[in-house]
Motif scaffolding. Structure first.
Motif, mmCIF file in Angstrom:
data_model
loop_
_atom_site.group_PDB
_atom_site.id
_atom_site.type_symbol
_atom_site.label_atom_id
_atom_site.label_comp_id
_atom_site.label_asym_id
_atom_site.label_seq_id
_atom_site.Cartn_x
_atom_site.Cartn_y
_atom_site.Cartn_z
ATOM 1 N N GLN A 135 4.670 6.026 -5.575
ATOM 2 C CA GLN A 135 3.391 6.319 -4.941
ATOM 3 C C GLN A 135 2.235 6.088 -5.911
ATOM 4 O OE1 GLN A 135 2.104 10.488 -4.239
ATOM 5 N NE2 GLN A 135 2.116 9.948 -2.054
ATOM 6 N N ARG A 145 -0.716 3.294 -5.494
ATOM 7 C CA ARG A 145 -2.125 3.706 -5.445
ATOM 8 C C ARG A 145 -2.946 2.945 -6.484
ATOM 9 N NH1 ARG A 145 -1.767 10.344 -4.724
ATOM 10 N NH2 ARG A 145 -1.369 10.315 -2.467
ATOM 11 N N THR A 203 0.849 -1.184 0.000
ATOM 12 C CA THR A 203 0.000 0.000 0.000
ATOM 13 C C THR A 203 0.890 1.241 0.000
ATOM 14 O OG1 THR A 203 -0.080 0.123 2.423
ATOM 15 C CG2 THR A 203 -1.755 -1.236 1.326
ATOM 16 N N GLU A 204 0.260 2.387 -0.086
ATOM 17 C CA GLU A 204 1.009 3.641 -0.131
ATOM 18 C C GLU A 204 1.870 3.823 1.119
ATOM 19 O OE1 GLU A 204 0.097 8.431 -0.618
ATOM 20 O OE2 GLU A 204 -1.488 6.956 -1.018
#
Length: 358
Positions: free
Chosen positions: A318, A322, A264-265
């Motif tokens: 990032q 996402r 995940t981020e």
């Protein structure tokens, strides 16, 4: 051989306790090839597959055992089968190659991950690649260690060391040569009895040669490189777990052509800890660092405190995470639905068998 020699500790012992009375026996996956697993138990080594029940209830391939996993076996007249996977304390994964949004677990339950890069030219080292490997490693639960290998073939080793150190985010950096033995003694601090070290990196960076040097004998096949980019051909084609005389346990896996992110981020926070720390000073907690007033990240970029290329790499990763996260959410919903559908079908079959027996 005792299970402790294979890394068994109180964490796995506590996970095992609820299953002890069911007659299940713990073992570690020390080899894997085409869904056949070599398992080390306290009594023996044996080859086995997962049980039918295991296959029926596993939601996806990441829930299947992989090298380094601890599993529980059930023995019968027909041999042993894997009935359960114990919770992993670390998982080094990537997105499986191809269009599918699926996790591929490369190694499980490692204490350290040696990120091996070759300093012999070609495309075997870049800051962007290191940042990508660090993002996955810090998020795995294991401690990353950066190995700049083949320093005997590098005339400007110090500049590579400084570059790696600048983006390491706390990971230790070592320079080694499997040929001359330089720097190998520095790795002894990690090669302790019962500790598991996973090796990863591109093909051709010298992982197998490094393992041979650490073992003091040739236990891994080494190969040649392509002339155009010095990337290697796969010499390690199966995953294996190797014990050193020191009692340390090494996980070697095939070289990686491309490390696609999984996570995940939030996975970026450790690998880019400098940006995470600067972000805490932004005026707004949800600052996107793209022009908001009081943005500490933009201020750091303007003063030179934060390198522009590092921030661009951060933004690229990032965006990738996402996008992956959105696809993961949709896939997980489908997998959960399919899993319970399979369980319901199995329960229905069992009820039918019980009724037939009466």
């Amino acid at each position: 051989m005792s299970l402790e020699k294979w890394g068994w500790d109180s964490t796995f012992r506590n996970h095992y306790e609820p299953y002890r009375e069911q007659g299940l026996i713990p073992g570690r996956v020390i080899g894997e090839s085409r869904h056949i697993y070599e398992i080390a138990t306290s009594e023996d080594r044996l080859s086995c597959r997962v049980s039918g029940h295991y296959m029926y209830t596993a939601a996806n391939r990441s829930e299947y055992p992989t090298i380094g996993d601890w599993v529980l076996l059930r023995f019968s007249e027909g041999g042993a089968v894997i009935e359960k996977l114990l919770p992993r304390k670390s998982t080094f994964s990537r997105k499986r190659a191809g269009v599918e949004t699926e996790e591929q677990v490369i190694a499980a339950n490692a204490d350290y991950i040696f990120l091996v890069f070759g300093l012999d030219g070609g495309r075997n080292f870049s800051r962007g690649a290191l940042e990508r490997f660090l993002t996955r490693s810090w998020d795995s639960g294991a401690t990353p260690v950066i190995i700049l290998n083949k320093v005997d073939l590098c005339e400007d080793r110090e500049s590579f060391y400084i570059e790696a150190e600048s983006v390491s985010s706390g990971a230790s950096v070592y320079m080694t040569s499997a040929v001359t033995g330089e720097g190998l003694e520095s790795l002894d601090a990690y090669l302790k009895e019962g500790k598991t070290v996973a090796f990863t990196g591109f093909s051709g960076v010298g992982k197998s040669a490094l393992i041979n040097s650490l073992a003091g004998k040739e236990i891994m096949k080494t190969g040649t490189q392509r002339e155009n980019d010095l990337r290697g051909r796969h010499t390690t084609t199966t995953k294996s777990l190797i014990q050193l005389e020191s009692g340390a346990i090494l996980i070697d896996s095939p070289g990686i052509k491309e490390l696609q992110l999984w996570g995940t981020e939030e996975s970026l926070d450790n690998a880019f800890s400098d940006i995470a720390e600067i972000s805490e000073q932004c005026r707004f907690s949800d600052c996107t660092h793209s022009g908001e007033p009081g943005c500490a990240v933009q201020e750091a970029l303007s003063t030179g405190e934060l390198d522009h290329s590092r921030f661009e790499n951060y933004l690229d990763l990032q965006r990738e995470l996402r996008f992956l996260e959105r696809k993961q959410d949709a896939r997980q919903a489908l997998e959960e639905k399919a899993k319970w559908k399979k369980i319901a079908k199995l329960q229905k079959s069992l009820n039918h068998i019980r009724k037939s027996s009466h």
